[in-house]
Design an enzyme around this catalytic site. Structure first.
Site, PDB file in Angstrom:
ATOM      1  N   HIS A  78    -181.201 -59.014  41.682  1.00 33.65           N
ATOM      2  CA  HIS A  78    -180.274 -58.336  40.773  1.00 33.65           C
ATOM      3  C   HIS A  78    -179.002 -59.139  40.524  1.00 33.65           C
ATOM      4  CE1 HIS A  78    -177.109 -55.067  40.070  1.00 33.65           C
ATOM      5  NE2 HIS A  78    -177.862 -55.071  38.991  1.00 33.65           N
ATOM      6  N   HIS A  94    -171.407 -60.015  34.489  1.00 39.57           N
ATOM      7  CA  HIS A  94    -171.494 -58.563  34.620  1.00 39.57           C
ATOM      8  C   HIS A  94    -170.135 -57.917  34.467  1.00 39.57           C
ATOM      9  CE1 HIS A  94    -172.164 -54.548  36.157  1.00 39.57           C
ATOM     10  NE2 HIS A  94    -173.470 -54.755  36.114  1.00 39.57           N
ATOM     11  N   ASP A  96    -180.755 -58.758  30.795  1.00 41.56           N
ATOM     12  CA  ASP A  96    -180.039 -57.484  30.670  1.00 41.56           C
ATOM     13  C   ASP A  96    -178.946 -57.678  29.616  1.00 41.56           C
ATOM     14  OD1 ASP A  96    -178.682 -55.131  30.922  1.00 41.56           O
ATOM     15  OD2 ASP A  96    -178.354 -55.267  33.079  1.00 41.56           O
TER      16      ASP A  96
END
Length: 272
Positions: free
Chosen positions: A5, A41, A85
């Site tokens: 992740h 992120h 993502d």
């Protein structure tokens, strides 16, 4: 599939591979013109993780290509699946097609080496907004326009916002997607979440619906990992790959599950 992740720095690719993953997920940020610019992120992110690692998107794709091209000195045979993502919520709905075009241009150039012996990995385009279904169309049409429709065999799709499954299926219908579909479900590792929707997605997968595979995120605890496996998922996204590797060695799981390899087609629903 053990999915590392938030692998947003190039050095983390090797770190997570050493920890035993065969798949990695990273975050793609766009500028105001819907160009993918960097992997990042930002805050907030999962508990116990640094949220601020980043690379320019082209550099990151080039690093991935080296690690997934047989014969390259950086080649990692076990790295077989990526999850892009894509943080498209920063864009207007009418920019989704353009975002797809720009993603395709970048991936074609930096990862697929302009169609000349590029990286071999499969990957999932993960979209956080059902209204952005045209991203898929923009991506597909751009790759076809370059004369390389066969590369789309390596590409799958995911809507990642935990929407109702029938609504997800309607979004795919709008762009003619009938396969190569992974369904994600989950929440940050800081918060608990029931597996009700995972079970619904697994049921839809096994009934021959549009969903081919299901993955759960982010499972860092032994108990959560076991619960996800018990629900029948195909992939688990984690910050701590050793947890999933440990669980897979337990008596309850070692004969039921194994790590996926390159010969396992990620778009084919597993039939025991």
């Amino acid at each position: 599939w053990i999915m590392g992740h938030m692998v947003n720095a190039i050095w983390q690719i090797d770190q997570f591979m050493d920890l035993g993953v065969n798949s990695i997920e990273f975050d793609i940020n766009f500028d105001k013109s819907a160009n993918p610019i960097y992997t990042y992120h930002g805050v907030p992110c999962d508990c116990f993780r640094s949220c601020l690692k980043w690379e320019y998107f082209g550099d990151f794709l080039t690093a991935l290509r080296h690690r997934t091209t047989p014969g390259d000195k950086l080649y990692k045979e076990k790295l077989i699946l990526f999850v892009f993502d894509m943080k498209t919520n920063s864009l207007y709905d009418n920019q989704a097609y353009t975002a797809g075009v720009n993603m395709a241009n970048n991936i074609f150039k930096y990862y697929w080496n302009n169609g000349n012996n590029g990286g071999r990995s499969y990957f999932i385009l993960s979209i956080p907004n059902l209204n952005h279904y045209n991203l898929i169309k923009g991506f597909q049409e751009t790759i076809k326009s370059k004369g390389h429709p066969e590369l789309l065999e390596k590409v799958g799709y995911d809507f990642s916002a935990n929407d109702d499954i029938p609504d997800v299926e309607k979004a795919y219908q709008k762009v003619g997607v009938t396969g190569h579909v992974w369904q994600s479900d989950g929440i940050t590792n800081c918060l608990p979440r029931t597996l009700t929707r995972v079970q619904a997605a697994v049921k839809e997968r096994d009934s021959g619906g549009v969903i081919n595979k299901v993955y759960y995120w982010t499972a860092d605890k032994y108990s959560t990992t076991r619960d996800a496996l018990d629900a029948g998922v195909d992939g688990i996204m984690t910050n701590y790959p050793y947890v999933l590797n440990d669980v897979l060695k337990e008596n309850a799981y070692k004969n039921k599950f194994r790590l996926a390899n390159y010969e396992d087609n990620p778009w084919v629903t597993f039939k025991p």
